[in-house]
Design a protein around this motif. Structure first.
Motif, short mmCIF file in Angstrom:
data_model
loop_
_atom_site.label_atom_id
_atom_site.label_comp_id
_atom_site.label_asym_id
_atom_site.label_seq_id
_atom_site.Cartn_x
_atom_site.Cartn_y
_atom_site.Cartn_z
N THR A 150 2.28 0.21 0.50
CA THR A 150 2.71 -1.18 0.54
C THR A 150 3.09 -1.60 -0.86
N LEU A 151 4.20 -2.29 -1.00
CA LEU A 151 4.64 -2.82 -2.29
C LEU A 151 4.39 -4.32 -2.33
N THR A 152 3.67 -4.76 -3.37
CA THR A 152 3.43 -6.19 -3.55
C THR A 152 3.93 -6.61 -4.92
N ALA A 153 4.27 -7.90 -5.04
CA ALA A 153 4.76 -8.42 -6.31
C ALA A 153 3.68 -8.41 -7.38
N ALA A 154 2.44 -8.58 -6.96
CA ALA A 154 1.34 -8.67 -7.93
C ALA A 154 0.80 -7.30 -8.32
N GLY A 155 0.69 -6.39 -7.35
CA GLY A 155 0.03 -5.11 -7.62
C GLY A 155 0.93 -3.91 -7.68
N GLY A 156 2.23 -4.09 -7.38
CA GLY A 156 3.12 -2.95 -7.36
C GLY A 156 2.86 -2.06 -6.16
N PRO A 157 3.17 -0.77 -6.26
CA PRO A 157 2.98 0.14 -5.13
C PRO A 157 1.51 0.52 -4.94
N SER A 184 -4.06 15.23 1.06
CA SER A 184 -3.96 14.01 1.87
C SER A 184 -4.39 12.80 1.04
N VAL A 185 -3.56 11.76 1.05
CA VAL A 185 -3.78 10.57 0.22
C VAL A 185 -5.07 9.86 0.60
N THR A 186 -5.85 9.48 -0.42
CA THR A 186 -7.02 8.63 -0.21
C THR A 186 -6.91 7.30 -0.92
N GLY A 187 -5.94 7.13 -1.84
CA GLY A 187 -5.78 5.86 -2.54
C GLY A 187 -4.92 6.04 -3.77
N SER A 188 -4.76 4.96 -4.54
CA SER A 188 -3.95 4.99 -5.75
C SER A 188 -4.34 3.84 -6.66
N ASP A 189 -3.94 3.94 -7.92
CA ASP A 189 -4.00 2.80 -8.83
C ASP A 189 -2.86 2.93 -9.82
N ASN A 194 2.22 3.87 -15.42
CA ASN A 194 1.44 5.07 -15.13
C ASN A 194 0.78 4.94 -13.76
N LEU A 195 1.08 5.88 -12.89
CA LEU A 195 0.60 5.83 -11.51
C LEU A 195 -0.33 7.01 -11.24
N ASN A 196 -1.50 6.73 -10.70
CA ASN A 196 -2.43 7.76 -10.26
C ASN A 196 -2.56 7.71 -8.74
N LEU A 197 -2.38 8.84 -8.11
CA LEU A 197 -2.62 8.97 -6.68
C LEU A 197 -3.79 9.92 -6.47
N TYR A 198 -4.63 9.61 -5.48
CA TYR A 198 -5.84 10.38 -5.23
C TYR A 198 -5.73 11.04 -3.85
N PHE A 199 -6.17 12.31 -3.79
CA PHE A 199 -6.03 13.11 -2.59
C PHE A 199 -7.31 13.91 -2.31
N ASP A 200 -7.51 14.22 -1.04
CA ASP A 200 -8.42 15.29 -0.62
C ASP A 200 -7.57 16.51 -0.27
N ILE A 201 -8.10 17.70 -0.58
CA ILE A 201 -7.43 18.93 -0.13
C ILE A 201 -7.91 19.19 1.29
N THR A 202 -7.05 18.90 2.25
CA THR A 202 -7.44 18.99 3.66
C THR A 202 -6.99 20.29 4.32
N TYR A 203 -6.17 21.06 3.62
CA TYR A 203 -5.86 22.42 4.07
C TYR A 203 -5.70 23.29 2.84
N ALA A 204 -6.28 24.48 2.88
CA ALA A 204 -6.10 25.47 1.82
C ALA A 204 -6.16 26.85 2.44
N GLU A 205 -5.19 27.66 2.15
CA GLU A 205 -5.25 29.05 2.61
C GLU A 205 -6.50 29.71 2.02
N ALA A 206 -7.26 30.36 2.86
CA ALA A 206 -8.52 30.97 2.42
C ALA A 206 -8.28 31.96 1.30
N GLY A 207 -9.04 31.81 0.21
CA GLY A 207 -8.99 32.75 -0.89
C GLY A 207 -7.86 32.54 -1.87
N VAL A 234 -6.04 14.68 -8.31
CA VAL A 234 -5.48 13.46 -8.89
C VAL A 234 -4.09 13.77 -9.39
N LEU A 235 -3.10 13.02 -8.92
CA LEU A 235 -1.73 13.16 -9.38
C LEU A 235 -1.45 12.03 -10.36
#
Length: 300
Positions: A150-157, A184-189, A194-207, A234-235
Motif C-alpha cells: 500500500t502506498l500512502t502520502a505519509a509513510g510511502g510504500p 515470503s514478505v513479512t513486512g517493510s520499513d 532506503n527501503l528494507n523488506l523483511y522475508f521468511d525463507i518458506t522454500y529452500a532446496e534441501a542442502g 532482509v533486503l
C-alpha cells in the motif's frame, strides 16, 4: 510493581525472539562439475562455495504498478519483474507521462542481459577467481518477484505480502534450471530513500543454502520450514523517490506504472541458540509471575 515486572519480562521475551543478525552463508551444489568448468580461478575438490554474507544485485529492472482507477496512485500497488504479468498489463508501452510533458518508455526485463540476476555473493564474488564453485561462469541465480503493498502520502510504500523466487540458472544446460529458494514478505520499513523488506525463507532446496546459526554451526535453510521456524532475509535497497512523481508514471489501462533500476543486497539469518534460550527464560518468567499472582490471590 507486579505489572511492571510482567511487562518487562514480556518485552524481553519478544526482543530476544525477534533478534536476527546477518550471518555467513555458503552454497553447496552437490557436485564440483560447475567448478571444474570455470574459466577463471582454480577449481577445488569440494562442492561448496566459501562463506559470504550478502546476495547482491545491481541495475535490477523494477516495475511498480499503481492502481489509478480512482485517479490517484495512493492505495494498492505491486512491484514485479514477472514477464507474463507485465505482458498481460500491456508492456512494453510508451507515451506521455502523467505530467503531460515527459516521455516514458516501459520495457520488459532483459533477463539474459542480467536484469534479473543476483550478480554478487559478497564479498566472495566478484572476483571470479575466488572459491565460488564457478559462480557467474558456469551458473548463476535469477530472481522473479511479485511484492504487494500500500502506498500512502505519509509513510510511502508499505509491503504486506508477496514472494521472491530464486532460480538456479545453469549457463550450459537449461535442463538443470530450477526453483531453489522462496522468500515470503513479512513486512517493510523505509527511511528517506532506503527501503528494507523483511522475508521468511518458506522454500529452500534441501542442502543448497547453509546459514551460520550464530555459534559457528551452519544450518540448512530448509531445516526449519516444516516447523515454521523459518530462516529470515532482509533486503536493503534504494527507491528514489519513494513516492513516484508524475513525470515518471505512464498510464496503461487503469494502472500508473513506473520503472527504475535498483541496487541492493539481501542478508540472511537463522534463530540464534542464545535468542531461543532467552525466549525460553522469558516464557518461564511469565509462568512464574502467573503462579505468584495466583498464589497471592488465594492467600488474600
Amino acid at each position: 510493581m507486579k505489572n511492571f515486572k510482567l511487562a518487562s519480562i514480556t518485552a524481553a521475551a519478544l526482543l530476544f525472539s525477534s533478534v536476527a543478525v546477518a550471518s555467513d552463508m555458503y552454497i553447496d551444489l552437490g557436485t564440483n562439475s560447475y567448478d571444474m568448468g570455470r574459466g577463471v580461478g582454480t577449481p577445488d575438490a569440494n562442492t561448496r562455495t566459501a562463506a559470504f554474507n550478502e546476495f547482491g544485485f545491481s541495475q535490477l529492472l523494477a516495475t511498480s504498478i499503481y492502481d489509478y482507477s480512482d485517479g490517484s496512485i495512493f492505495g494498492a500497488f505491486f512491484d514485479t519483474n514477472d514477464i507474463p504479468t507485465l505482458t498481460g498489463l500491456g508492456l512494453p508501452a510508451s507515451g506521455t507521462a502523467l505530467d503531460g510533458v515527459s516521455n516514458v518508455n516501459l520495457v520488459l526485463p532483459n533477463c539474459p542481459a542480467g536484469q534479473c540476476d543476483i550478480d554478487a555473493l559478497s564479498p566472495l564474488v566478484p572476483p571470479l577467481g575466488s572459491d565460488n564453485e564457478g559462480y557467474l561462469q558456469t551458473w548463476d541465480m535469477q530472481m522473479v518477484y511479485t511484492l504487494n503493498g500500500t502506498l500512502t502520502a505519509a509513510g510511502g510504500p508499505q509491503y504486506t505480502s508477496g514472494t521472491i523466487d530464486i532460480f538456479f540458472n545453469d549457463l550450459n544446460d537449461d535442463t538443470n534450471d530450477r526453483l531453489i529458494l522462496t522468500f515470503s514478505v513479512t513486512g517493510s520499513d523505509i527511511m528517506a530513500a532506503n527501503l528494507n523488506l523483511y522475508f521468511d525463507i518458506t522454500y529452500a532446496e534441501a542442502g543448497f543454502l547453509w546459514i551460520d546459526n550464530g555459534s559457528g554451526t551452519f544450518v540448512d535453510a530448509s531445516a526449519g520450514i516444516a516447523s515454521g521456524n523459518y530462516a529470515r532475509v532482509v533486503l536493503d535497497t534504494n527507491v528514489n523517490p519513494p513516492i513516484p512523481t508524475n513525470d515518471q508514471l505512464l498510464l496503461v489501462g487503469t494502472n500508473a506504472i513506473r520503472q527504475a533500476t535498483l541496487d541492493g543486497s539481501m542478508t540472511a539469518s537463522v534463530p540464534e541458540p542464545a535468542s531461543l534460550t532467552m525466549l525460553g527464560l522469558g516464557l518461564l518468567g511469565l509462568a512464574g509471575v502467573g503462579r505468584r499472582q495466583r498464589k497471592n490471590k488465594s492467600n488474600a
